[in-house]
Design a protein around this motif. Structure first.
Motif, PDB file in Angstrom:
ATOM      1  N   HIS A 165       1.371  62.595-112.120  1.00 13.47           N
ATOM      2  CA  HIS A 165       0.344  62.232-111.132  1.00 13.47           C
ATOM      3  C   HIS A 165      -0.221  63.443-110.402  1.00 13.47           C
ATOM      4  O   HIS A 165      -1.359  63.422-109.966  1.00 13.47           O
ATOM      5  CB  HIS A 165       0.912  61.265-110.095  1.00 13.47           C
ATOM      6  CG  HIS A 165       1.294  59.935-110.665  1.00 13.47           C
ATOM      7  ND1 HIS A 165       2.035  59.005-109.980  1.00 13.47           N
ATOM      8  CD2 HIS A 165       1.048  59.381-111.865  1.00 13.47           C
ATOM      9  CE1 HIS A 165       2.234  57.949-110.737  1.00 13.47           C
ATOM     10  NE2 HIS A 165       1.652  58.150-111.894  1.00 13.47           N
ATOM     11  N   HIS A 166       0.605  64.469-110.227  1.00 13.88           N
ATOM     12  CA  HIS A 166       0.163  65.542-109.332  1.00 13.88           C
ATOM     13  C   HIS A 166       0.093  66.913-109.981  1.00 13.88           C
ATOM     14  O   HIS A 166      -0.879  67.622-109.804  1.00 13.88           O
ATOM     15  CB  HIS A 166       1.083  65.607-108.113  1.00 13.88           C
ATOM     16  CG  HIS A 166       1.102  64.332-107.352  1.00 13.88           C
ATOM     17  ND1 HIS A 166       0.067  63.947-106.546  1.00 13.88           N
ATOM     18  CD2 HIS A 166       2.000  63.322-107.319  1.00 13.88           C
ATOM     19  CE1 HIS A 166       0.329  62.766-106.027  1.00 13.88           C
ATOM     20  NE2 HIS A 166       1.496  62.360-106.488  1.00 13.88           N
TER      21      HIS A 166
ATOM     22  N   ALA B  32       5.072  65.250-103.304  1.00 11.64           N
ATOM     23  CA  ALA B  32       5.234  64.041-104.115  1.00 11.64           C
ATOM     24  C   ALA B  32       6.673  63.547-104.075  1.00 11.64           C
ATOM     25  O   ALA B  32       6.932  62.362-103.865  1.00 11.64           O
ATOM     26  CB  ALA B  32       4.804  64.327-105.550  1.00 11.64           C
TER      27      ALA B  32
ATOM     28  N   GLN C 276       6.787  60.999-112.294  1.00 13.91           N
ATOM     29  CA  GLN C 276       5.565  60.666-111.547  1.00 13.91           C
ATOM     30  C   GLN C 276       4.993  61.909-110.893  1.00 13.91           C
ATOM     31  O   GLN C 276       3.781  62.109-110.870  1.00 13.91           O
ATOM     32  CB  GLN C 276       5.874  59.614-110.479  1.00 13.91           C
ATOM     33  CG  GLN C 276       6.060  58.221-111.048  1.00 13.91           C
ATOM     34  CD  GLN C 276       6.577  57.241-110.012  1.00 13.91           C
ATOM     35  OE1 GLN C 276       7.315  57.605-109.100  1.00 13.91           O
ATOM     36  NE2 GLN C 276       6.197  55.988-110.162  1.00 13.91           N
ATOM     37  N   THR C 277       5.871  62.738-110.357  1.00 14.64           N
ATOM     38  CA  THR C 277       5.413  63.982-109.747  1.00 14.64           C
ATOM     39  C   THR C 277       4.639  64.820-110.758  1.00 14.64           C
ATOM     40  O   THR C 277       3.549  65.304-110.477  1.00 14.64           O
ATOM     41  CB  THR C 277       6.622  64.791-109.240  1.00 14.64           C
ATOM     42  OG1 THR C 277       7.370  63.963-108.359  1.00 14.64           O
ATOM     43  CG2 THR C 277       6.180  66.039-108.515  1.00 14.64           C
TER      44      THR C 277
ATOM     45  N   ALA D 238       8.304  59.923-105.033  1.00 19.77           N
ATOM     46  CA  ALA D 238       7.883  59.871-106.434  1.00 19.77           C
ATOM     47  C   ALA D 238       9.030  60.373-107.307  1.00 19.77           C
ATOM     48  O   ALA D 238       9.773  61.263-106.897  1.00 19.77           O
ATOM     49  CB  ALA D 238       6.649  60.731-106.647  1.00 19.77           C
TER      50      ALA D 238
END
Lengths: 437, 293
Positions: free
Chosen positions: A338-339, A325, A334-335, A330
């Motif tokens: 989102h992940h 990511a 966000q990392t 990212a």
């Protein structure tokens, strides 16, 4: 069984080299290794079986004692709703107790004398008059009619019918006297006594009368308490875990926090109760005996469990996902959101549900904050005084009446049922949300 | 492309770079080596000058200066622990995630010093993409794997444009024909080689200028490796590629220039054919002939 363990070993001979080409000492050592393996296997099996035996013992005791609580003895009475009894404006003011007494006297006209009459009236639960009251309220047309009605029997009669009173004992030691026994036998022969499903156990709050006591109040109290606990501890715990695992710098301060969280998980729960009493009730003024304060205390207790579980599941997300990511640009947040979080969520949910199950069974801290009070009303909100399931079990176990024994076991069964459901839910959620890669 | 070949065929520069003074460094495990060969090119895409990398007290990269040209494949080889991966990860600041890691010196992408305080790493990593040793697709669909980068950077305005980016990226990575009918399936369900090409496609999708590859074939079988190598050769026409590899044959097949690292030093840089046929430094020669490493 496993054929590997029974592999034939060339017996040790006087020769230095046996037929297999290995030395005698080697073969001996090999045999010793296999024997050790066998021993360990049998030890393990023995451990499993003794654990299972204890579990089976617990379950049979609880179920054996408690199963009968789900049935309740009822007595058929011929009630005449005499118009003269309903002279007042308010129908609820009528003396329903007298209706029951009259019906009993009519059924046994030969009973005379104050003491005998009292013994006779004792056969029927005081809940009978509430039943009549409800009937009249729902259908005032009953007034003036004669109805055949099943009313709950007193707890002692209930015990007798369930075979839990030993009539061979001397009369003075028994809760059921000889005369009562005769009356019960006579109505029993007439088919006017039955064991029916005990709805009251699931719809009533606590009561001093065992036949009227139910766990609805405790279930709702536990539900509200756990709701507060979940709503507070899940977001706080997950946010704390994410910060500590993903954002916090690696320094002495975070190490200190980590040690403290791990220690808090091992603090005896009654300490949390005392803390809740001192802070929430005495300092903040949160109303005592309420699910609100119970939930706050259990939140304190559950937080370390959730944080530890959430951190473990964040740790188990492979770093390659974070790198992937970050590698496409990212940002850190966000990392994570989102992940990493979607992958860690099943583990977090499992940890949370296990923490909740722990909180559901927790008694000691609730004693400290007044949830041990005798509360008849079913709580309607988080600020109503309430009992909780484990505390209810404690209260009933402490009550002298014989009939509360089976109520205690039945409440334990209900509590265990909820625990099994919650753990099953944890397994189900993990399976459902698990992402394999 | 011309610039690279021009530079590497130029014997004009002195064999040992004389432009820079050796910094006074006390905490070094091995003496500072002077790089043999010419690490600089005429029109560099990235320039690295006097780069030191420290993990806590230990020094992982010692005074490395090297350029990355446009449209070239630069291979970095060397024994395990020589710092080639560490250096690669400096080029898009992936080392930022390691808290004990400190980078000094100057690394420029075009004219921007990427370690400048004002530089935002997020757009930097979009410009300098990365492919990792182990294929690491997101546990999402093939489509989402590619679309994630463009989405977060806002590179597309609508679904049609995003579809277009996904398709072109997969086509460039040579994966389109294999996966076009199953874009909704999880990327993790592909074979190892396909996964790695998916990761390359994911890196391409955000239109980077430089692609860093950290031993991209070490987890793959020879057939998948061959495909990736073909792909690298094609990608060179549009991107600068820096590849770290353990396989010397791979370096010789895919790269135009090769840099040999040893214990944090950049020992030798040169045109790949020269490094493999006629290494100047003894360490390079020992490594290439298999005497150690």
């Amino acid at each position: 069984m496993n054929s590997d363990n029974h592999r034939t070993i060339i017996p040790a001979t006087a020769l230095d080299k046996s037929a297999s080409g290995f030395s005698v000492a080697f073969n001996k050592r090999l045999q010793r290794r296999y024997r050790a393996e066998q021993r360990f296997k049998w030890l393990g099996i023995a451990a499993i079986f003794s654990a299972l035996a204890f579990l089976a013992f617990l379950l049979t005791t609880v179920i054996g004692d408690g199963a009968s609580a789900f049935r309740q003895t009822v007595i058929q009475l011929e009630i005449s709703f005499d118009k003269e009894e309903f002279t007042q404006e308010d129908l609820l003011q009528a003396d329903y107790q007298r209706l029951v007494k009259t019906a009993l006297s009519e059924r046994f006209p030969e009973v005379a004398g104050r003491q005998d009459k009292r013994l006779l009236y004792d056969l029927v639960s005081s809940g009978a008059s509430y039943k009549l009251l409800n009937m009249v309220r729902d259908n005032p047309k009953l007034i003036g009619s004669r109805q055949t009605i099943w009313v709950p029997a007193n707890d002692d009669v209930d015990m007798l019918i369930k075979g839990k009173i030993d009539m061979d004992q001397p009369e003075g030691n028994r809760r059921i006297k000889d005369r009562q026994f005769q009356w019960i036998s006579s109505i029993r022969e007439a088919g006017q006594v039955e064991l029916r499903f005990n709805r009251a156990f699931f719809t009533n709050g606590d009561s001093r009368e065992p036949e009227l006591a139910g766990i609805r109040g405790a279930i709702k109290g536990s539900f509200y308490t756990l709701l507060i606990t979940l709503l507070l501890s899940f977001p706080i715990g997950v946010a704390a875990a994410i910060y500590l695992e993903e954002f916090a710098p690696d320094n002495r301060f975070t190490a200190f926090i980590e040690v403290n969280i791990n220690n808090l998980a091992a603090v005896p729960s009654i300490i949390f109760g005392l803390l809740g009493l001192a802070i929430f009730i005495n300092f903040w003024g949160v109303p005592r005996s309420t699910p609100l304060v119970g939930g706050l205390v259990l939140t304190l207790m559950t937080l370390p469990t959730i944080i530890i579980a959430a951190r473990a599941s964040l740790k188990s997300v492979p770093p390659s996902i974070r790198e992937a990511a970050l590698g496409v640009g990212a940002s850190k947040i966000q990392t994570v959101f989102h992940h990493v979080l979607p992958l860690a969520l099943p583990g977090m949910l499992t940890g949370t549900i296990i923490g909740m199950a722990q909180a559901l069974g927790e008694t000691a801290p609730l004693l400290m904050i007044g949830m041990v009070a005798f509360i008849v009303d079913v709580p309607g909100s988080i600020t109503d005084p309430a009992a909780a399931l484990p505390v209810q079990i404690y209260l009933w176990a402490d009550s002298p009446e014989r009939a509360f024994t089976e109520k205690t076991s039945a409440a334990i069964m209900v509590l265990l049922g909820f625990l099994v459901i919650m753990n099953a839910l944890a397994v189900f959620m993990r399976k459902k949300f698990e992402i394999t890669w | 492309m011309n610039t690279v070949t021009d530079v590497i065929t130029q014997p004009a520069f002195p064999a040992i770079t004389g432009q820079r003074d050796t910094m006074a460094v006390t905490k070094l495990d091995t003496p500072l080596e002077k790089t043999v060969g010419n690490p600089f090119v005429e029109k560099p895409r990235m320039t690295c000058r006097d780069v030191f990398v420290h993990y806590g007290e230990s020094c992982a990269i010692k005074d490395v200066s090297i350029d990355v040209a446009g449209n070239e494949v630069l291979a970095m080889i060397g024994p395990s622990g020589c710092g080639k991966s560490t250096f690669l990860r400096c080029l898009n600041r992936m080392n930022d995630t390691v808290s004990s890691c400190r980078v000094s010196g100057e690394i420029r992408l075009d004219d921007m010093n990427i370690y400048d305080a004002s530089v935002d790493v997020v757009p930097l990593r979009a410009r300098v993409g990365m492919v990792f040793q182990k294929p690491n697709p997101f546990p999402k669909s093939i489509y989402d794997n590619i679309a994630y980068g463009p989405k977060i950077h806002g590179l597309t305005r609508n679904k049609a444009e995003l579809d277009e980016v996904v398709e072109t990226s997969l086509k460039k990575a040579g994966l389109w024909t294999e996966v076009k009918d199953r874009l909704a399936e999880p990327g993790t369900g592909l074979s190892g080689g396909q996964q790695q090409r998916l990761c390359i496609a994911r890196a391409i999708a955000v239109s980077p200028e430089v692609i860093l590859m950290d031993e991209p074939c070490s987890a793959l079988d020879p057939i998948a490796t061959a495909k990736i190598e073909e792909l690298i050769a094609e990608l060179r026409t549009q991107y600068s590629i820096v590849i770290v590899t353990h396989a010397m044959q791979q370096a010789s097949r895919v790269s135009q220039r090769t840099a040999y690292f040893h214990l944090g030093n950049l020992v030798e840089v040169g045109a790949t054919e020269h490094i493999f046929t006629n290494p100047k430094h003894r360490l390079t020669e020992d490594y290439i002939t298999g005497r150690f490493g």
